[in-house]
Design an enzyme around this catalytic site. Structure first.
Site, short mmCIF file in Angstrom:
data_model
loop_
_atom_site.label_atom_id
_atom_site.label_comp_id
_atom_site.label_asym_id
_atom_site.label_seq_id
_atom_site.Cartn_x
_atom_site.Cartn_y
_atom_site.Cartn_z
N TYR A 156 3.64 8.81 11.86
CA TYR A 156 2.67 8.84 11.03
C TYR A 156 2.03 10.16 10.82
O TYR A 156 1.90 10.52 9.68
CB TYR A 156 1.50 7.71 11.18
N LYS A 160 1.95 12.93 7.95
CA LYS A 160 0.84 13.34 7.13
C LYS A 160 0.47 14.76 7.20
O LYS A 160 -0.01 15.38 6.38
CB LYS A 160 -0.23 12.51 7.49
P1 NAP Z 1 -2.64 -0.26 2.20
O1 NAP Z 1 -3.56 -1.13 1.94
O2 NAP Z 1 -1.75 -0.59 3.13
O3 NAP Z 1 -1.82 0.13 0.72
C1 NAP Z 1 -0.77 0.79 0.72
C2 NAP Z 1 -0.03 0.55 -0.62
O4 NAP Z 1 1.27 1.30 -0.49
C3 NAP Z 1 0.45 -0.97 -0.50
O5 NAP Z 1 0.22 -1.68 -1.81
C4 NAP Z 1 1.88 -1.11 -0.33
O6 NAP Z 1 2.82 -1.95 -0.87
C5 NAP Z 1 2.56 0.38 -0.92
N1 NAP Z 1 3.50 0.83 -0.52
C6 NAP Z 1 4.16 0.84 0.87
N2 NAP Z 1 5.49 1.22 0.86
C7 NAP Z 1 5.80 1.74 -0.69
C8 NAP Z 1 6.66 2.27 -1.23
N3 NAP Z 1 8.02 2.56 -0.37
N4 NAP Z 1 6.88 2.44 -2.45
C9 NAP Z 1 5.54 2.19 -3.08
N5 NAP Z 1 4.51 1.51 -2.58
C10 NAP Z 1 4.58 1.32 -1.28
O7 NAP Z 1 -3.03 1.23 2.53
P2 NAP Z 1 -4.43 2.17 2.30
O8 NAP Z 1 -5.34 2.04 3.57
O9 NAP Z 1 -4.89 1.81 0.98
O10 NAP Z 1 -3.77 3.63 2.35
C11 NAP Z 1 -3.51 4.38 1.26
C12 NAP Z 1 -3.30 5.66 1.53
O11 NAP Z 1 -4.17 6.34 2.20
C13 NAP Z 1 -1.69 5.92 2.57
O12 NAP Z 1 -0.94 6.83 2.14
C14 NAP Z 1 -2.44 5.79 3.96
O13 NAP Z 1 -1.62 6.53 4.86
C15 NAP Z 1 -3.84 6.76 3.51
N6 NAP Z 1 -4.91 6.87 4.34
C16 NAP Z 1 -5.39 5.54 4.82
C17 NAP Z 1 -6.51 5.25 5.85
C18 NAP Z 1 -7.07 4.40 6.06
O14 NAP Z 1 -7.98 4.30 7.14
N7 NAP Z 1 -6.93 3.35 5.60
C19 NAP Z 1 -6.57 6.80 6.52
C20 NAP Z 1 -6.02 7.93 6.31
C21 NAP Z 1 -5.18 7.66 5.32
P3 NAP Z 1 2.91 -3.35 0.16
O15 NAP Z 1 1.70 -4.12 0.03
O16 NAP Z 1 3.90 -4.01 -0.94
O17 NAP Z 1 3.76 -3.01 1.26
#
Ligand code: NAP
Length: 248
Positions: A156, A160
């Protein structure tokens, strides 16, 4: 005047979490918003919900960002529905955490495929229209661990960190056509991705964060809004950290 009036945006992984919040904020600021996610049904439900809440025109699309044909189709369908694609947010992301010696090759590959290659494929598809239009914004959602590294997240963190290199390279390549490319690097944000953390781990993380708490999806969405709107017209190739001071 709303800040994204007349703009159109395509946001990946927007059926939930940070992406959903970005879609809601963009719609509330006047943008026409395409919500793309793995599940077409969940994307459509999120699009309908945002349309009902904000009155904005929205579109729900199913796609897997690791597949080039899906990315091209999503961009084409957005352009067909809204007439253009002004803003792309590469937000779809996954984790498959493990210590390196236990991490399977397939778990390394799938995280790179979605988080890094998916952003490249989406940027490539959208750039075809943006470069022609001599305008556009691409916002890549990276992570604090791409800047700091993280034990148990080699795949991961590498994806990133790679996204930051991709952001800067696209920014240089597209700047002559006024297509601006930036990244947002969130810290620990309260979404499904972090809900699996045990209370003890959550408390430990909060102790390390100068602001003393995890972030909210809306706080990341506001940073994306800045990078999508006219207020950031002279900003490209940058990484905007939204992490409560966790990494400086
Ligand atoms: P999340 O709640 O898991 O949402 C991610 C979404 O992306 C889900 O709806 C998922 O679909 C979808 N997804 C996964 N694989 C995919 C694919 N191959 N094609 C299209 N859509 C896909 O995550 P989040 O926390 O909102 O994170 C959003 C972004 O922020 C990510 O890039 C994550 O790495 C980044 N981020 C998050 C955090 C944190 O603390 N939450 C911190 C830093 C960065 P499914 O539900 O169907 O799997």
């Amino acid at each position: 005047m709303k800040r994204l009036e007349g703009k159109t945006a395509l946001i990946t992984g927007a059926a939930r979490g940070i992406g959903l919040e970005i879609a809601a904020v963009f719609a509330a600021e006047g943008a026409l918003v395409a919500i793309a996610d793995l599940s077409a049904g969940e994307a459509a439900a999120a699009a309908n919900d945002i349309a009902a809440r904000t009155g904005a025109r929205t579109l729900g699309l199913g796609l897997d960002v690791s597949k080039e044909a899906d990315c091209e189709r999503a961009v084409q369908e957005t352009a067909a529905a809204f007439g253009k694609v002004d803003i792309l947010v590469n937000n779809a992301g996954i984790t498959k955490d493990n210590l390196v010696l236990r991490m399977k090759e397939a778990d390394f590959d799938s995280v790179m495929d979605v988080n890094l290659k998916g952003s490249f494929l989406m940027a490539k598809a959208a750039a075809k229209l943006m470069l022609k239009a001599r305008a556009g914004r691409i916002i890549n959602i990276s992570s604090v661990v791409g800047q700091s590294g993280q034990a148990g997240q080699a795949n991961y963190a590498a994806s990133k960190a790679g996204l930051i290199g991709l952001t800067k390279s696209l920014a240089r390549e597209f700047a002559p056509r006024q297509v601006l490319v930036n990244a947002v690097a969130p810290g620990f944000i309260r979404t499904r991705m972090t809900e699996g953390l045990k209370d003890e781990a959550r408390a430990k993380i909060s102790e390390l964060i100068p602001l003393g708490r995890m972030g909210e999806p809306g706080e990341v969405a506001k940073a994306a809004l800045f990078l999508a709107g006219d207020d950031s017209a002279y900003v490209t190739g940058q990484v905007l950290a939204v992490n409560g001071g966790l990494y400086m």
